[in-house]
Design a protein around this motif. Structure first.
Motif, short mmCIF file in Angstrom:
data_model
loop_
_atom_site.label_atom_id
_atom_site.label_comp_id
_atom_site.label_asym_id
_atom_site.label_seq_id
_atom_site.Cartn_x
_atom_site.Cartn_y
_atom_site.Cartn_z
N GLY A 1 48.09 44.98 38.26
CA GLY A 1 48.31 44.17 37.05
C GLY A 1 49.19 42.98 37.36
N GLN A 2 50.33 42.88 36.68
CA GLN A 2 51.24 41.76 36.89
C GLN A 2 52.38 42.09 37.84
OE1 GLN A 2 50.98 43.75 34.27
NE2 GLN A 2 52.69 43.58 32.82
N VAL B 1 46.63 32.43 42.47
CA VAL B 1 45.24 32.68 42.83
C VAL B 1 44.60 33.71 41.91
CG1 VAL B 1 43.68 33.45 44.65
CG2 VAL B 1 45.69 32.06 45.23
N GLY B 2 45.28 34.86 41.72
CA GLY B 2 44.71 35.90 40.88
C GLY B 2 44.72 35.49 39.41
N HIS B 3 43.60 35.68 38.72
CA HIS B 3 43.50 35.27 37.32
C HIS B 3 43.45 36.44 36.35
CE1 HIS B 3 42.90 31.14 38.57
NE2 HIS B 3 41.95 31.53 39.37
N GLN C 1 44.50 43.80 41.61
CA GLN C 1 43.67 45.01 41.71
C GLN C 1 43.03 45.40 40.38
OE1 GLN C 1 44.60 44.09 44.90
NE2 GLN C 1 43.48 45.99 45.14
N HIS C 2 42.50 44.41 39.68
CA HIS C 2 41.80 44.71 38.43
C HIS C 2 40.62 45.63 38.74
CE1 HIS C 2 39.54 44.29 34.74
NE2 HIS C 2 40.54 43.63 34.19
N PRO C 3 40.51 46.77 38.05
CA PRO C 3 39.49 47.75 38.44
C PRO C 3 38.06 47.23 38.39
CG PRO C 3 40.51 48.30 36.31
CD PRO C 3 41.36 47.24 36.94
N VAL C 4 37.76 46.35 37.45
CA VAL C 4 36.40 45.80 37.38
C VAL C 4 36.11 44.95 38.61
CG1 VAL C 4 34.86 44.29 36.09
CG2 VAL C 4 36.36 45.88 34.87
N VAL C 5 37.09 44.13 39.03
CA VAL C 5 36.91 43.27 40.21
C VAL C 5 36.82 44.13 41.47
CG1 VAL C 5 37.94 41.45 41.62
CG2 VAL C 5 38.10 41.34 39.12
N VAL C 6 37.71 45.11 41.60
CA VAL C 6 37.70 45.98 42.77
C VAL C 6 36.36 46.70 42.89
CG1 VAL C 6 38.72 48.08 43.78
CG2 VAL C 6 40.20 46.31 42.82
N ARG C 7 35.86 47.24 41.78
CA ARG C 7 34.59 47.97 41.81
C ARG C 7 33.43 47.05 42.19
NH1 ARG C 7 35.30 50.22 37.46
NH2 ARG C 7 34.16 48.82 36.04
#
Length: 207
Positions: free
Chosen positions: A16-17, A34-36, A40-46
């Protein structure tokens, strides 16, 4: 990574933050640009894991995802923008923008905004006052002019409307262009960030 007001940070994980360093200390991340959607956002990781399990390559090889992403990006762009270039970083994007502008216009001159940072390639450092006026910099190149930063907090005059402030800043850009032309450097491009970060989180006037 190190900053002037801290010891180097050795970050080993994020969520998260928040970031965690090698000693287990937790930090609220206020510096990453860079991260928006958080670390480790789970949707992005998956999505990354699933794609890596199928195929992972640059755009040397065609893939349906490239075309789909381009289609979605263009759906949000105003006409006549109809081309997408996939690049690896902001530095690469701005370096390409310089090449495109120079190729299209046959010119080299650039106008930029004070304190701006546009990347770490040779071409982008040349148009980054933050770098060429900073420590180790060699000064402003002859084909570059620097316009004032449109800082509505520090540069806007008492009682000045946003529209008047925007007009005054635009006139400064015109003056910079005239200075280029007087010195024999025709304008190829004007570079300004939609939201300046290195310059101090400055959002240019809307009008």
């Amino acid at each position: 990574v190190s900053y002037s007001n801290t010891a180097p940070l050795v970050i080993v994980r994020g969520s998260g933050q928040y970031l965690e360093d090698a000693s287990g200390a937790t930090f609220l991340d206020t510096r990453n640009n860079v991260g928006h959607v958080g670390w480790q956002h789970p949707v992005v990781v998956r999505a990354v894991q699933e794609q890596f399990a199928r195929a992972n390559s640059n755009t040397r090889y065609l893939h349906p995802a490239h075309a789909e992403l381009a289609r979605r990006l263009l759906a949000r762009m105003p006409a006549p923008l109809a081309r997408v270039f996939f690049v690896n970083s902001g530095s690469e994007a701005n370096d390409l923008a310089i090449r495109l502008a120079r190729t299209h216009t046959g010119r080299k001159g650039c106008v930029v905004v004070e304190r701006a940072y546009h990347g770490n390639t040779c071409a982008t450092i040349e148009i980054s006052p933050y770098k060429f006026f900073g420590k180790g910099g060699t000064g402003r190149p002859a084909h570059v002019r620097v316009a004032p930063c449109p800082d509505g907090y520090r540069a806007r005059r008492a009682g000045e409307s946003e529209a008047s402030f925007a007009t005054r800043m635009a006139e400064q850009v015109r003056s910079a262009i005239n200075g280029l032309e007087e010195d024999g450097h025709e304008l190829a491009a004007f570079f300004i960030e939609s939201g300046m970060s290195v310059a101090g989180v400055i959002v240019p006037p809307s009008s």
